[in-house]
Design a protein around this motif. Structure first.
Motif, PDB file in Angstrom:
ATOM      1  N   THR A   5       0.850  -1.178   0.000  1.00 32.42           N
ATOM      2  CA  THR A   5       0.000   0.000   0.000  1.00 32.42           C
ATOM      3  C   THR A   5       0.896   1.241   0.000  1.00 32.42           C
ATOM      4  O   THR A   5       2.115   1.125   0.032  1.00 32.42           O
ATOM      5  N   SER A   6       0.296   2.412   0.015  1.00 33.81           N
ATOM      6  CA  SER A   6       1.092   3.637   0.051  1.00 33.81           C
ATOM      7  C   SER A   6       1.790   3.829   1.396  1.00 33.81           C
ATOM      8  O   SER A   6       2.751   4.577   1.492  1.00 33.81           O
ATOM      9  N   ASN A   7       1.325   3.145   2.441  1.00 30.87           N
ATOM     10  CA  ASN A   7       1.892   3.302   3.780  1.00 30.87           C
ATOM     11  C   ASN A   7       2.781   2.156   4.243  1.00 30.87           C
ATOM     12  O   ASN A   7       3.661   2.357   5.065  1.00 30.87           O
ATOM     13  N   HIS A   8       2.512   0.950   3.765  1.00 30.75           N
ATOM     14  CA  HIS A   8       3.289  -0.193   4.240  1.00 30.75           C
ATOM     15  C   HIS A   8       3.355  -1.321   3.206  1.00 30.75           C
ATOM     16  O   HIS A   8       2.612  -1.330   2.236  1.00 30.75           O
ATOM     17  N   ASP A  18      17.613   2.296   0.930  1.00 30.65           N
ATOM     18  CA  ASP A  18      16.274   2.589   0.438  1.00 30.65           C
ATOM     19  C   ASP A  18      16.084   4.097   0.328  1.00 30.65           C
ATOM     20  O   ASP A  18      16.726   4.869   1.043  1.00 30.65           O
ATOM     21  N   ASN A  19      15.190   4.517  -0.565  1.00 31.28           N
ATOM     22  CA  ASN A  19      14.958   5.936  -0.811  1.00 31.28           C
ATOM     23  C   ASN A  19      14.001   6.589   0.176  1.00 31.28           C
ATOM     24  O   ASN A  19      13.658   7.758   0.024  1.00 31.28           O
ATOM     25  N   GLU A  20      13.530   5.832   1.163  1.00 28.20           N
ATOM     26  CA  GLU A  20      12.723   6.406   2.223  1.00 28.20           C
ATOM     27  C   GLU A  20      13.086   5.731   3.539  1.00 28.20           C
ATOM     28  O   GLU A  20      13.567   4.605   3.536  1.00 28.20           O
ATOM     29  N   GLY A  21      12.885   6.470   4.646  1.00 28.22           N
ATOM     30  CA  GLY A  21      13.053   5.852   5.947  1.00 28.22           C
ATOM     31  C   GLY A  21      11.961   4.812   6.139  1.00 28.22           C
ATOM     32  O   GLY A  21      10.916   4.876   5.491  1.00 28.22           O
ATOM     33  N   ARG A  22      12.212   3.856   7.011  1.00 32.17           N
ATOM     34  CA  ARG A  22      11.207   2.822   7.240  1.00 32.17           C
ATOM     35  C   ARG A  22      11.344   2.236   8.632  1.00 32.17           C
ATOM     36  O   ARG A  22      12.426   2.217   9.193  1.00 32.17           O
ATOM     37  N   THR A  23      10.226   1.790   9.147  1.00 33.28           N
ATOM     38  CA  THR A  23      10.202   1.055  10.405  1.00 33.28           C
ATOM     39  C   THR A  23       9.777  -0.368  10.075  1.00 33.28           C
ATOM     40  O   THR A  23       8.758  -0.580   9.431  1.00 33.28           O
ATOM     41  N   ILE A  26       6.640  -3.503   6.719  1.00 40.45           N
ATOM     42  CA  ILE A  26       7.553  -2.381   6.506  1.00 40.45           C
ATOM     43  C   ILE A  26       6.705  -1.121   6.378  1.00 40.45           C
ATOM     44  O   ILE A  26       5.944  -0.967   5.424  1.00 40.45           O
ATOM     45  N   ASN A  27       6.825  -0.231   7.378  1.00 42.07           N
ATOM     46  CA  ASN A  27       6.108   1.042   7.364  1.00 42.07           C
ATOM     47  C   ASN A  27       7.026   2.082   6.743  1.00 42.07           C
ATOM     48  O   ASN A  27       8.134   2.296   7.210  1.00 42.07           O
ATOM     49  N   LYS A  28       6.543   2.735   5.682  1.00 42.70           N
ATOM     50  CA  LYS A  28       7.353   3.705   4.944  1.00 42.70           C
ATOM     51  C   LYS A  28       7.220   5.094   5.547  1.00 42.70           C
ATOM     52  O   LYS A  28       6.141   5.475   5.992  1.00 42.70           O
ATOM     53  N   HIS A  29       8.336   5.846   5.547  1.00 44.84           N
ATOM     54  CA  HIS A  29       8.366   7.219   6.045  1.00 44.84           C
ATOM     55  C   HIS A  29       9.101   8.063   5.019  1.00 44.84           C
ATOM     56  O   HIS A  29      10.289   8.306   5.158  1.00 44.84           O
ATOM     57  N   GLU A  30       8.422   8.520   3.995  1.00 39.59           N
ATOM     58  CA  GLU A  30       9.081   9.224   2.891  1.00 39.59           C
ATOM     59  C   GLU A  30       9.778  10.502   3.318  1.00 39.59           C
ATOM     60  O   GLU A  30      10.779  10.895   2.755  1.00 39.59           O
ATOM     61  N   GLN A  31       9.278  11.174   4.342  1.00 39.11           N
ATOM     62  CA  GLN A  31       9.866  12.447   4.737  1.00 39.11           C
ATOM     63  C   GLN A  31      11.131  12.269   5.566  1.00 39.11           C
ATOM     64  O   GLN A  31      11.853  13.229   5.794  1.00 39.11           O
TER      65      GLN A  31
END
Length: 89
Positions: free
Chosen positions: A10-13, A32-37, A83-88
């Motif tokens: 999804t857009s979030n995970h 990776d091009n975004e931070g992630r948890t 995997i939770n994405k954190h683009e900022q």
């Protein structure tokens, strides 16, 4: 060919699974091009190694900053992650 299968994206995970038959040579250092948890789904003895750190068991929540080198180290059985994405970040 990727060393994992994305079960849900999804857009979030992402729900991602690494098979128990994977050759460890395919688990390369990468960024990776975004931070992630990362959250492990189930129990595992697989490990994660972040740049300039020793490998640690994958347990609890693990934050990986944007563009930080890291790799997964194979354990026994399958590995399933959320995997939770954190683009900022």
């Amino acid at each position: 060919m990727k060393p994992y299968t994305d079960i849900e994206n999804t857009s979030n995970h992402i729900i991602r699974e690494f098979g128990d038959d994977i050759d460890p040579i395919h688990l390369l250092w990468h960024r990776d091009n975004e931070g992630r948890t990362i959250e492990v789904i189930g129990e595992t003895d697989w490990q994660i190694q972040l740049d300039n750190n020793l490998p640690t068991l994958m347990e609890g929540r693990i934050f990986i900053p944007k563009h930080e080198w890291h790799r997964v180290i194979k354990g026994t059985g399958k590995l399933k992650l959320k995997i939770n994405k954190h683009e900022q970040l």
